[in-house]
Design a protein around this motif. Structure first.
Motif, mmCIF file in Angstrom:
data_model
loop_
_atom_site.group_PDB
_atom_site.id
_atom_site.type_symbol
_atom_site.label_atom_id
_atom_site.label_comp_id
_atom_site.label_asym_id
_atom_site.label_seq_id
_atom_site.Cartn_x
_atom_site.Cartn_y
_atom_site.Cartn_z
ATOM 1 N N THR A 70 0.868 -1.175 0.000
ATOM 2 C CA THR A 70 0.000 0.000 0.000
ATOM 3 C C THR A 70 0.906 1.226 0.000
ATOM 4 O OG1 THR A 70 -1.766 -1.125 1.208
ATOM 5 C CG2 THR A 70 -1.746 1.270 1.326
ATOM 6 N N LYS A 71 0.573 2.202 -0.824
ATOM 7 C CA LYS A 71 1.327 3.453 -0.887
ATOM 8 C C LYS A 71 0.461 4.582 -0.350
ATOM 9 C CE LYS A 71 4.851 1.801 -3.199
ATOM 10 N NZ LYS A 71 6.118 1.589 -2.567
ATOM 11 N N VAL A 72 1.090 5.521 0.341
ATOM 12 C CA VAL A 72 0.426 6.695 0.879
ATOM 13 C C VAL A 72 1.143 7.915 0.298
ATOM 14 C CG1 VAL A 72 -0.089 7.988 2.982
ATOM 15 C CG2 VAL A 72 -0.133 5.502 3.029
ATOM 16 N N PHE A 73 0.378 8.887 -0.158
ATOM 17 C CA PHE A 73 0.946 10.113 -0.702
ATOM 18 C C PHE A 73 0.648 11.226 0.297
ATOM 19 C CE2 PHE A 73 0.300 7.182 -4.083
ATOM 20 C CZ PHE A 73 1.455 7.296 -4.830
ATOM 21 N N VAL A 74 1.699 11.797 0.856
ATOM 22 C CA VAL A 74 1.593 12.743 1.964
ATOM 23 C C VAL A 74 1.996 14.140 1.501
ATOM 24 C CG1 VAL A 74 2.421 13.295 4.284
ATOM 25 C CG2 VAL A 74 2.103 10.901 3.603
ATOM 26 N N GLU A 75 1.125 15.120 1.748
ATOM 27 C CA GLU A 75 1.464 16.512 1.455
ATOM 28 C C GLU A 75 2.443 16.987 2.524
ATOM 29 O OE1 GLU A 75 -0.612 20.835 0.600
ATOM 30 O OE2 GLU A 75 -1.845 19.192 1.332
ATOM 31 N N THR A 76 3.610 17.444 2.072
ATOM 32 C CA THR A 76 4.706 17.788 2.972
ATOM 33 C C THR A 76 5.201 19.195 2.655
ATOM 34 O OG1 THR A 76 5.353 15.459 2.959
ATOM 35 C CG2 THR A 76 6.984 17.013 3.771
ATOM 36 N N TYR A 109 -8.680 2.168 4.930
ATOM 37 C CA TYR A 109 -8.894 3.548 4.506
ATOM 38 C C TYR A 109 -9.758 3.661 3.259
ATOM 39 C CZ TYR A 109 -4.942 3.489 7.596
ATOM 40 O OH TYR A 109 -4.126 3.238 8.673
ATOM 41 N N LYS A 110 -10.179 2.537 2.718
ATOM 42 C CA LYS A 110 -10.940 2.511 1.468
ATOM 43 C C LYS A 110 -12.205 3.361 1.555
ATOM 44 C CE LYS A 110 -12.879 -0.742 -1.820
ATOM 45 N NZ LYS A 110 -13.092 -2.155 -2.142
ATOM 46 N N HIS A 111 -12.866 3.369 2.715
ATOM 47 C CA HIS A 111 -14.112 4.133 2.882
ATOM 48 C C HIS A 111 -13.892 5.642 2.760
ATOM 49 C CE1 HIS A 111 -12.396 4.280 6.934
ATOM 50 N NE2 HIS A 111 -13.172 5.329 7.153
ATOM 51 N N LEU A 112 -12.667 6.109 2.847
ATOM 52 C CA LEU A 112 -12.358 7.537 2.740
ATOM 53 C C LEU A 112 -12.066 7.971 1.307
ATOM 54 C CD1 LEU A 112 -9.997 7.705 5.825
ATOM 55 C CD2 LEU A 112 -12.328 8.575 5.699
ATOM 56 N N ALA A 113 -12.041 7.024 0.371
ATOM 57 C CA ALA A 113 -11.614 7.300 -1.003
ATOM 58 C C ALA A 113 -12.456 8.369 -1.696
ATOM 59 C CB ALA A 113 -11.614 6.011 -1.826
ATOM 60 N N GLY A 114 -13.758 8.391 -1.501
ATOM 61 C CA GLY A 114 -14.612 9.349 -2.183
ATOM 62 C C GLY A 114 -14.565 10.747 -1.605
ATOM 63 N N SER A 115 -13.986 10.913 -0.434
ATOM 64 C CA SER A 115 -13.975 12.221 0.210
ATOM 65 C C SER A 115 -12.711 13.019 -0.080
ATOM 66 C CB SER A 115 -14.158 12.053 1.724
ATOM 67 O OG SER A 115 -13.104 11.298 2.275
ATOM 68 N N GLY A 116 -11.862 12.523 -0.948
ATOM 69 C CA GLY A 116 -10.654 13.253 -1.308
ATOM 70 C C GLY A 116 -9.581 13.113 -0.257
ATOM 71 N N PRO A 117 -8.609 14.026 -0.232
ATOM 72 C CA PRO A 117 -7.542 13.942 0.777
ATOM 73 C C PRO A 117 -8.132 14.006 2.187
ATOM 74 C CG PRO A 117 -7.039 15.616 -0.864
ATOM 75 C CD PRO A 117 -8.452 15.180 -1.102
ATOM 76 N N PHE A 118 -7.459 13.369 3.124
ATOM 77 C CA PHE A 118 -7.914 13.429 4.510
ATOM 78 C C PHE A 118 -6.731 13.692 5.427
ATOM 79 C CE2 PHE A 118 -7.050 8.940 3.683
ATOM 80 C CZ PHE A 118 -6.324 8.544 4.795
ATOM 81 N N MET A 119 -7.022 14.276 6.569
ATOM 82 C CA MET A 119 -6.005 14.546 7.584
ATOM 83 C C MET A 119 -5.837 13.291 8.433
ATOM 84 S SD MET A 119 -4.997 17.692 7.186
ATOM 85 C CE MET A 119 -4.201 18.059 8.740
ATOM 86 N N ALA A 120 -4.597 13.018 8.838
ATOM 87 C CA ALA A 120 -4.332 11.849 9.673
ATOM 88 C C ALA A 120 -3.096 12.105 10.523
ATOM 89 C CB ALA A 120 -4.115 10.615 8.804
ATOM 90 N N VAL A 121 -3.042 11.408 11.636
ATOM 91 C CA VAL A 121 -1.847 11.379 12.469
ATOM 92 C C VAL A 121 -1.096 10.119 12.042
ATOM 93 C CG1 VAL A 121 -0.970 11.121 14.814
ATOM 94 C CG2 VAL A 121 -2.976 12.557 14.374
ATOM 95 N N ALA A 122 0.187 10.273 11.721
ATOM 96 C CA ALA A 122 0.991 9.148 11.247
ATOM 97 C C ALA A 122 2.036 8.763 12.287
ATOM 98 C CB ALA A 122 1.682 9.509 9.941
ATOM 99 N N GLU A 123 2.181 7.460 12.503
ATOM 100 C CA GLU A 123 3.283 6.947 13.311
ATOM 101 C C GLU A 123 4.389 6.604 12.330
ATOM 102 O OE1 GLU A 123 4.426 2.976 15.789
ATOM 103 O OE2 GLU A 123 2.364 3.676 15.964
ATOM 104 N N MET A 124 5.507 7.352 12.405
ATOM 105 C CA MET A 124 6.582 7.230 11.425
ATOM 106 C C MET A 124 7.904 6.938 12.130
ATOM 107 S SD MET A 124 5.524 10.627 9.280
ATOM 108 C CE MET A 124 6.243 10.276 7.692
ATOM 109 N N GLU A 125 8.827 6.356 11.359
ATOM 110 C CA GLU A 125 10.147 6.045 11.892
ATOM 111 C C GLU A 125 11.170 6.244 10.770
ATOM 112 O OE1 GLU A 125 12.251 2.263 14.126
ATOM 113 O OE2 GLU A 125 10.583 1.858 12.780
ATOM 114 N N ILE A 126 12.326 6.790 11.114
ATOM 115 C CA ILE A 126 13.422 6.909 10.158
ATOM 116 C C ILE A 126 14.346 5.715 10.386
ATOM 117 C CG2 ILE A 126 15.399 8.273 9.417
ATOM 118 C CD1 ILE A 126 13.851 10.763 10.364
ATOM 119 N N VAL A 127 14.610 4.957 9.307
ATOM 120 C CA VAL A 127 15.465 3.772 9.389
ATOM 121 C C VAL A 127 16.591 3.906 8.360
ATOM 122 C CG1 VAL A 127 13.625 2.265 10.241
ATOM 123 C CG2 VAL A 127 14.001 2.463 7.787
#
Length: 93
Positions: A10-16, A44-62
């Motif tokens: 799965t790929k996520v495209f994040v506005e940065t 997240y499929k149910h959010l597809a029709g509503s366009g971009p959405f805001m989310a809190v992401a748990e991220m890690e630099i490796v």
């Protein structure tokens, strides 16, 4: 896929925000991140029709010792703040 090769991601495209530290850029760009296996998309499929959405992401630099990358482990969609009702208690006249 058409060539018979299966995929499982799965790929996520994040506005940065662009790096404005040198005062040579401003604005945003979209960056691509992996988000686990293909089944992750179903969350997240149910959010597809509503366009971009805001989310809190748990991220890690490796790193592998030569290159580093950012990995997203999870997303938690958040509701956008709603505008106050016009004419209501906190509304705009």
């Amino acid at each position: 896929m058409d060539n018979g090769q299966a995929f499982d991601s799965t790929k996520v495209f994040v506005e940065t925000d662009l790096d404005a530290s040198k005062d040579t850029a401003f604005g945003t760009a979209t960056a691509e991140y992996g988000l686990g296996k293909a089944e992750e998309y179903q969350k997240y499929k149910h959010l597809a029709g509503s366009g971009p959405f805001m989310a809190v992401a748990e991220m890690e630099i490796v790193t592998n010792g030569k290159m580093q990358k950012t990995v997203i482990h999870s997303l938690r969609p958040v509701e956008a703040a709603r505008a106050p009702a016009v004419g209501g208690k906190n509304g705009v006249a």
